[in-house]
Design an enzyme around this catalytic site. Structure first.
Site: not given
Ligand code: ITT
Length: 189
Positions: A11, A69, A146-147, A172
């Site tokens: 990640t 993801d 998005y927390d 989730h």
């Molecule tokens: P990776 O390198 O693991 O892909 P990322 O931050 O790009 O990191 P994702 O594409 O999985 O992660 O996440 C999509 C968006 O949703 C990204 O802006 C995250 O910050 C947000 N996100 C994912 N899980 C979250 C959570 O538990 N609470 C709040 N925001 C979350």
């Protein structure tokens, strides 16, 4: 050098990794964070994106790898931002989401986690979980991503950010990792 017994979590997001590490420690599973430059295909299906990314990570590391993801799917916006959640967060952010939602009375949304696990023998599996909830009227609490705008159902109207460490008890991510933990305990340990 990666050891075959190690499980890596690939990640770019340290907040995500810290939650993953804490959740998996409850199942005695240790993971190491690794930042890789991974291919991300265009698809409307998070599972397809996650599978592909995990395979790429596995090939690059030649070790067992998990990737995750996530997507926030807002009902009134026909599932937007969904697979584009990362881009939308970086561009319009939570302020933009709150603005967009001003025109809608239905604020329901789903946060989805897809955990993809890959082994160098080419086995790739996904574990998916959803948490239903709604988008808050305003940014509430200090948290990452998005927390501050996602209120899971049954949280007494608190956002993930306001729930603090309690988020990890039923998020989730927790639900998808729980499925993964049960699988790996039954099949690999
Ligand atoms: P990776 O390198 O693991 O892909 P990322 O931050 O790009 O990191 P994702 O594409 O999985 O992660 O996440 C999509 C968006 O949703 C990204 O802006 C995250 O910050 C947000 N996100 C994912 N899980 C979250 C959570 O538990 N609470 C709040 N925001 C979350």
């Amino acid at each position: 050098m990666p050891e075959l017994s190690d499980i890596y979590f690939a990640t770019t997001n340290t907040n995500k990794f810290n939650e993953v590490k804490d959740i998996l420690s409850n199942y005695d599973i240790k993971v190491k964070m690794v930042e890789l430059d991974l291919l991300e295909i265009q698809s409307n299906d998070l599972e397809v994106i996650a599978m592909d990314k995990a395979k790429d990570a596995c090939r690059k590391l030649n070790a067992r790898v998990i990737i995750e993801d996530d997507g926030l799917f807002i009902a009134s916006l026909k599932g937007f931002p969904g697979p584009y959640s990362s881009f939308v967060f970086k561009t319009i952010g939570n302020e933009g989401i709150i603005q967009l939602m001003k025109s809608y009375s239905d604020r329901t949304a789903t946060f989805r986690s897809v955990i993809a696990y890959c082994e160098p023998n080419n086995i790739t599996l996904t574990f998916v979980s959803n948490v239903n909830g709604e988008i808050s009227a305003e940014i509430s609490g200090k948290g990452w991503g998005y927390d501050p705008v996602f209120i899971p159902n049954d949280s007494a109207q608190l956002t993930y950010a306001e729930l603090g460490s309690k988020k990890n008890e039923s998020s989730h991510r927790k639900l998808a990792l729980e499925k993964f933990a049960h699988w790996i305990k039954n099949h690999r340990y």
